[in-house]
Design a protein around this motif. Sequence first.
Motif, PDB file in Angstrom:
ATOM      1  N   ALA A  65       0.859  -1.187   0.000  1.00 52.69           N
ATOM      2  CA  ALA A  65       0.000   0.000   0.000  1.00 52.69           C
ATOM      3  C   ALA A  65       0.893   1.233   0.000  1.00 52.69           C
ATOM      4  CB  ALA A  65      -0.911   0.006   1.234  1.00 52.69           C
ATOM      5  N   PRO A  66       0.385   2.353  -0.522  1.00 49.32           N
ATOM      6  CA  PRO A  66       1.215   3.551  -0.579  1.00 49.32           C
ATOM      7  C   PRO A  66       1.483   4.147   0.802  1.00 49.32           C
ATOM      8  CG  PRO A  66      -1.015   4.023  -1.350  1.00 49.32           C
ATOM      9  CD  PRO A  66      -0.937   2.543  -1.110  1.00 49.32           C
ATOM     10  N   VAL A  67       2.650   4.771   0.900  1.00 49.43           N
ATOM     11  CA  VAL A  67       3.023   5.564   2.067  1.00 49.43           C
ATOM     12  C   VAL A  67       3.083   7.008   1.580  1.00 49.43           C
ATOM     13  CG1 VAL A  67       4.826   6.019   3.772  1.00 49.43           C
ATOM     14  CG2 VAL A  67       4.307   3.664   3.101  1.00 49.43           C
ATOM     15  N   LYS A  68       2.494   7.922   2.363  1.00 50.92           N
ATOM     16  CA  LYS A  68       2.386   9.315   1.932  1.00 50.92           C
ATOM     17  C   LYS A  68       2.975  10.258   2.969  1.00 50.92           C
ATOM     18  CE  LYS A  68      -1.910   8.456  -0.562  1.00 50.92           C
ATOM     19  NZ  LYS A  68      -3.260   8.961  -0.839  1.00 50.92           N
ATOM     20  N   ALA A  69       3.411  11.406   2.483  1.00 56.49           N
ATOM     21  CA  ALA A  69       3.819  12.461   3.398  1.00 56.49           C
ATOM     22  C   ALA A  69       2.633  12.784   4.300  1.00 56.49           C
ATOM     23  CB  ALA A  69       4.261  13.688   2.615  1.00 56.49           C
ATOM     24  N   GLY A  70       2.906  13.042   5.558  1.00 60.68           N
ATOM     25  CA  GLY A  70       1.846  13.302   6.529  1.00 60.68           C
ATOM     26  C   GLY A  70       1.406  12.060   7.274  1.00 60.68           C
ATOM     27  N   ASP A  71       1.900  10.890   6.849  1.00 57.26           N
ATOM     28  CA  ASP A  71       1.589   9.640   7.558  1.00 57.26           C
ATOM     29  C   ASP A  71       2.433   9.525   8.823  1.00 57.26           C
ATOM     30  OD1 ASP A  71      -0.154   8.828   5.559  1.00 57.26           O
ATOM     31  OD2 ASP A  71       1.199   7.299   4.731  1.00 57.26           O
ATOM     32  N   VAL A  72       1.913   8.810   9.787  1.00 57.25           N
ATOM     33  CA  VAL A  72       2.708   8.301  10.897  1.00 57.25           C
ATOM     34  C   VAL A  72       2.796   6.805  10.648  1.00 57.25           C
ATOM     35  CG1 VAL A  72       2.876   7.930  13.392  1.00 57.25           C
ATOM     36  CG2 VAL A  72       1.983  10.102  12.506  1.00 57.25           C
ATOM     37  N   VAL A  73       4.038   6.306  10.581  1.00 58.32           N
ATOM     38  CA  VAL A  73       4.239   4.889  10.290  1.00 58.32           C
ATOM     39  C   VAL A  73       4.891   4.198  11.472  1.00 58.32           C
ATOM     40  CG1 VAL A  73       4.344   5.173   7.779  1.00 58.32           C
ATOM     41  CG2 VAL A  73       6.446   5.339   9.133  1.00 58.32           C
ATOM     42  N   GLU A  74       4.699   2.902  11.519  1.00 63.63           N
ATOM     43  CA  GLU A  74       5.252   2.053  12.571  1.00 63.63           C
ATOM     44  C   GLU A  74       6.036   0.938  11.878  1.00 63.63           C
ATOM     45  OE1 GLU A  74       2.795   1.018  16.210  1.00 63.63           O
ATOM     46  OE2 GLU A  74       2.661  -0.807  15.010  1.00 63.63           O
ATOM     47  N   ALA A  75       7.347   0.907  12.127  1.00 63.54           N
ATOM     48  CA  ALA A  75       8.209  -0.141  11.566  1.00 63.54           C
ATOM     49  C   ALA A  75       8.539  -1.132  12.675  1.00 63.54           C
ATOM     50  CB  ALA A  75       9.489   0.463  11.010  1.00 63.54           C
ATOM     51  N   THR A  76       8.284  -2.410  12.408  1.00 64.43           N
ATOM     52  CA  THR A  76       8.532  -3.460  13.397  1.00 64.43           C
ATOM     53  C   THR A  76       9.450  -4.514  12.807  1.00 64.43           C
ATOM     54  OG1 THR A  76       6.375  -3.111  14.419  1.00 64.43           O
ATOM     55  CG2 THR A  76       7.442  -5.224  14.867  1.00 64.43           C
ATOM     56  N   ALA A  77      10.403  -4.960  13.618  1.00 65.33           N
ATOM     57  CA  ALA A  77      11.305  -6.053  13.260  1.00 65.33           C
ATOM     58  C   ALA A  77      11.180  -7.124  14.330  1.00 65.33           C
ATOM     59  CB  ALA A  77      12.752  -5.557  13.202  1.00 65.33           C
ATOM     60  N   THR A  78      11.023  -8.377  13.898  1.00 66.55           N
ATOM     61  CA  THR A  78      10.897  -9.502  14.826  1.00 66.55           C
ATOM     62  C   THR A  78      11.825 -10.620  14.373  1.00 66.55           C
ATOM     63  OG1 THR A  78       8.566  -8.947  15.205  1.00 66.55           O
ATOM     64  CG2 THR A  78       9.285 -11.157  15.865  1.00 66.55           C
ATOM     65  N   GLU A  90      11.667 -10.695  10.339  1.00 66.47           N
ATOM     66  CA  GLU A  90      10.465 -10.312   9.598  1.00 66.47           C
ATOM     67  C   GLU A  90      10.194  -8.833   9.900  1.00 66.47           C
ATOM     68  OE1 GLU A  90       8.641 -12.152   7.438  1.00 66.47           O
ATOM     69  OE2 GLU A  90      10.025 -13.833   7.749  1.00 66.47           O
ATOM     70  N   PHE A  91       9.939  -8.071   8.844  1.00 68.08           N
ATOM     71  CA  PHE A  91       9.689  -6.634   8.965  1.00 68.08           C
ATOM     72  C   PHE A  91       8.273  -6.311   8.502  1.00 68.08           C
ATOM     73  CE2 PHE A  91      14.233  -7.072   8.133  1.00 68.08           C
ATOM     74  CZ  PHE A  91      14.788  -6.280   9.124  1.00 68.08           C
ATOM     75  N   THR A 119       6.088  -5.229   3.676  1.00 67.74           N
ATOM     76  CA  THR A 119       6.593  -6.353   4.467  1.00 67.74           C
ATOM     77  C   THR A 119       7.902  -6.826   3.843  1.00 67.74           C
ATOM     78  OG1 THR A 119       5.362  -7.995   3.197  1.00 67.74           O
ATOM     79  CG2 THR A 119       4.288  -7.132   5.178  1.00 67.74           C
ATOM     80  N   ALA A 120       8.738  -7.439   4.651  1.00 70.62           N
ATOM     81  CA  ALA A 120      10.005  -7.955   4.142  1.00 70.62           C
ATOM     82  C   ALA A 120      10.544  -9.015   5.083  1.00 70.62           C
ATOM     83  CB  ALA A 120      11.026  -6.819   3.997  1.00 70.62           C
ATOM     84  N   THR A 121      11.418  -9.829   4.543  1.00 73.45           N
ATOM     85  CA  THR A 121      12.206 -10.774   5.318  1.00 73.45           C
ATOM     86  C   THR A 121      13.662 -10.430   5.042  1.00 73.45           C
ATOM     87  OG1 THR A 121      10.543 -12.487   5.051  1.00 73.45           O
ATOM     88  CG2 THR A 121      12.734 -13.214   5.717  1.00 73.45           C
ATOM     89  N   GLY A 122      14.458 -10.354   6.086  1.00 76.30           N
ATOM     90  CA  GLY A 122      15.855 -10.016   5.898  1.00 76.30           C
ATOM     91  C   GLY A 122      16.763 -10.819   6.797  1.00 76.30           C
ATOM     92  N   THR A 123      18.062 -10.773   6.495  1.00 73.75           N
ATOM     93  CA  THR A 123      19.069 -11.450   7.288  1.00 73.75           C
ATOM     94  C   THR A 123      20.105 -10.437   7.756  1.00 73.75           C
ATOM     95  OG1 THR A 123      18.784 -13.482   6.033  1.00 73.75           O
ATOM     96  CG2 THR A 123      20.823 -13.276   7.295  1.00 73.75           C
ATOM     97  N   VAL A 124      20.421 -10.490   9.039  1.00 68.63           N
ATOM     98  CA  VAL A 124      21.510  -9.687   9.596  1.00 68.63           C
ATOM     99  C   VAL A 124      22.585 -10.639  10.131  1.00 68.63           C
ATOM    100  CG1 VAL A 124      20.053  -7.704  10.184  1.00 68.63           C
ATOM    101  CG2 VAL A 124      20.421  -9.505  11.874  1.00 68.63           C
ATOM    102  N   VAL A 125      23.803 -10.122  10.178  1.00 73.49           N
ATOM    103  CA  VAL A 125      24.927 -10.880  10.694  1.00 73.49           C
ATOM    104  C   VAL A 125      25.505 -10.110  11.868  1.00 73.49           C
ATOM    105  CG1 VAL A 125      27.193 -11.856  10.153  1.00 73.49           C
ATOM    106  CG2 VAL A 125      25.391 -11.855   8.424  1.00 73.49           C
TER     107      VAL A 125
END
Length: 127
Positions: A65-78, A90-91, A119-125
Motif C-alpha cells: 500500500a502507498p506511504v504518503k507524506a503526513g503519515d505516521v508509520v510504525e516499523a517493526t522487526a521480529t 520479519e519486517f 513487508t520484508a524478510t531479511g538477514t543480519v549478521v
Amino acid sequence: MSASHDGVSVTHRRYIPYGHAHYGGNLVDGAYGLGLFGDVATELCILTDGDEGLFASYADVQFKAPVKAGDVVEATATVTRTGRRSRTIEFTLKVVCRADPERGDSAATVLDEPIIATTATGTVVVP
C-alpha cells in the motif's frame, strides 16, 4: 549456537514530513520504509547481541500500500530464526495515522485499522 532470540521484537514510529514526498499525490518512495527497516534491525541487534550488526540481505520485499507524506508509520522487526552469527528478521511497515487535508491543512486521522504498507524478510549478521 548462541541463545535463541526468536520472537524478540522492536518497533519505531515516525512522522513522515512533506519534504520526503517523492512522487505526485505526496507519495513517498519505497526506499524510505527500507531505511526504517534498517533502523529497527540495528536496534534489534544491539538489544539481542550488544552490537549493531550488519544487514546482509533481503529475501523478500512486498510493497502492499502507498506511504504518503503526513503519515505516521510504525516499523517493526521480529527475529524469526537465530543462527550462530545470523538472524532472520520479519519486517512490517504500517501506516497508523494519515493526513486528512479535506478537514484542514494540518488535520490528520488516527486510523481505526493500520494499513500494512510494506513487508520484508531479511538477514543480519552479528559478530
